[in-house]
Structures are given as structure tokens and as C-alpha cells.
Design an enzyme around this catalytic site. Sequence first.
Site, PDB file in Angstrom:
ATOM      1  N   GLY A 146       2.506  -2.009  -1.950  1.00 43.45           N
ATOM      2  CA  GLY A 146       2.409  -0.554  -1.975  1.00 43.45           C
ATOM      3  C   GLY A 146       3.636   0.094  -2.597  1.00 43.45           C
ATOM      4  N   ASP A 147       4.810  -0.437  -2.280  1.00 42.32           N
ATOM      5  CA  ASP A 147       6.050   0.075  -2.879  1.00 42.32           C
ATOM      6  C   ASP A 147       6.023  -0.128  -4.395  1.00 42.32           C
ATOM      7  OD1 ASP A 147       6.853   0.516  -0.266  1.00 42.32           O
ATOM      8  OD2 ASP A 147       8.069  -1.301  -0.171  1.00 42.32           O
ATOM      9  N   ALA A 148       5.520  -1.286  -4.825  1.00 42.05           N
ATOM     10  CA  ALA A 148       5.458  -1.580  -6.251  1.00 42.05           C
ATOM     11  C   ALA A 148       4.495  -0.634  -6.958  1.00 42.05           C
ATOM     12  CB  ALA A 148       5.041  -3.028  -6.471  1.00 42.05           C
TER      13      ALA A 148
END
Length: 368
Positions: free
Chosen positions: A317-319
Site C-alpha cells: 500500500g505504501d508503494a
Amino acid sequence: KRLRRRQTNKQRVVPDSTTMAETVLLGAGNPLLDISAKVPTSMLAKYEVKSGDIILADEKHLGVYEELVKDFSVDYIAGGATQNSIRVASWMLSRHGEAKKCAFVGCVGADANGEKLAEVATAAGVTVAYQIDTSTPTGLCAVLIDDSNERTLITRLDAANNFNKAHLESEAVGAVLAEAKVVYSAGFFLTSGGPECTQFLGEHCVANGKRYCLNLSAPFLMQFFMPQFEATLPYVDILFGNETEAAALGEARGWGTDPSAVALKAAAMPKASGAFARMVVVTQGAASTLVALNGAVTSYAVPAVPKESIVDTNGAGDAFVGGFLAEYVLGASIDKCVEAGHWAARTIIQRSGCTMPASCDFVSEMPR
């Protein structure tokens, strides 16, 4: 509501005159030194956690950090959700020769782990302007990757929890904030810097025609930090989250749990600035990503990744956010931003931890 399939979206989210030399992405969040390792399932049982848990450490968990370093082959990663996204964005932008146009602020301790954190963040092309807390150790996150490649996170916030507005007003941060075209925080920042800091950043963005972005980050934030979220939301131009987090927001607000309906409701909430319509982006793992904007929801199919190719879902999700924002600051269409987000997430889940290859070879299949 209206739900439509993806179509070429020509909207420019940053003025066309923006050039890469002018574009800066600033993250403000909770910096953590991730200590990541593959571990047997027995280790989860030892520390009384379940596969996939994301928890704050209490007394029974404190030995996990030393045990990882002592008994396993570990990777040190400049972590924390916001810093992960900024590192990915820096990597994505590096193909244009401008990787150092990403910056990050947060609070670390005056210790070896803080120095290690700065070292690995800087190596990723991120300019760090850390607040140094001389009385509290640097925050740590134990990333336990089990046999199913699921991640379990055990976090000690420590110094990360002590970030304050005064640091945002410092000369070092003022310089990068003045340059930034987009500012991003994961929702976890609501528990540390809090509304005092998010409102400061949001007001700066409103006054200077910039974009402020926030992530829902975790269901518990919608359950226990709703006042902080509501105080920040008027300043948010792009709200990110996954389907579980969107459902938690919907439940807390009485909107139901359908991700499209929740996205539309959140997009329609009042804004401090009328210059830009709020966009809400909801990822759903392998299912389609949803983008709510101007009263409609667009659905974007997620390219499949073979199960055998998935190494670690840590940081997916961060990516996605990092990939999305890397194109966003370049003035790309929303379609291309989502495409880049999917590509970045797909790359990261085929590696251990939220790590990237030495070079970025993303090539869009869409017109800018």
C-alpha cells in the site's frame, strides 16, 4: 452513485507549467527503523501475535527486536508508512535524474538507530530533516515475514511519537516545505504530530495552491482517532486507503461499508480550499482500485501477479502511494498515476520488505 470503467483521463492534477526541477514531494510522518526477517510461525506464537497483525508493542513484545538481530538474517529499512511511500516515490523519480527532490520530516532519537535510519533513507535518495529527541530512542518496527509471506508488524513508536509543530517551523523544514508542491502524511501521523501539525501543513498548502494528501492507514485510526481525522480532513486534497480502512471510516461515519459509496461520501466532505476537488483513492488488493472524483467513481483493474512470484506483501500500500505521487507531481493524468501506483506495488511485493531494485524501469503504457 455512478461507477464507470477506466477511461483515459486527461485531467492535469498539477499545472502544465510544472517542471521536474521545480517539483518536490515532502512527507511528514513517523520514521521507524524496520528490522525485517523471515521467521518461523513459532515466533509469532512466542510473542502472542497473529499473522498479519499490525500492533504497538507492549511489555511482552520488547524482546523481539534483539532476537531478530541476534538469531535471523535481517534487513534494515528506512520505514514507517510515510517514509516508505517517499522512498518509493524517490526511486520512481530517479529515472528522470531527480531522485533527491523528495524529502521527509519526522522525529528520531539521538542514537545509533537514528543514524542508521538517516543513512538508509539518504541512500534511497530522500533528503531527511529529522527532529532529534535526545531523551527517547528511535522508533523501531519488527517486520516478521512468515511462511505464507504475510507480514506481522510490531512497532515501538518511541521518538516518532514526539514530533512537534515547532520542528515544522524550523529553518531546515521551512526550506523543503517552501519548495514542496505536494505534502503527504500517513494517517499514523495523526497519533504523533496530530492535528496541530496536519493543520499547519494543510494551511500552508491551501495558502500556496499546493496539495495535501493523507492516508487512512489503519482501521483503528477511524475507530479511536476520529476527532483528529475530522480536524484534518478539510485540508486533504487526496485521501488514500484500502477497502478495510474505507469500511472502518464508513462505519464510523454511518455511511455503510461499500467502498465506492464511502469514497464518494468522503470526497464530498467540506474542504478548506475550493481550488481543487477532493480525490479519494481506495485500493482493494488484487481487486480493482477505485478513484472517486467529481461525484463519480472510476474503477481500475489491477494487473495480476502470479502467486508464486509474491515474496512479501510488506509495504504494498505504501508503494502504491509512492508510485501514484511520483507521477502526480509530474502533472500526469490520474490514469497514469494509478498505473504507476499499481506498478510500484507489484514490484515491491516480489521482493523482501519495502525495498526496490537498484534502478527503476517503469514505462507507462498510457499517454501523459
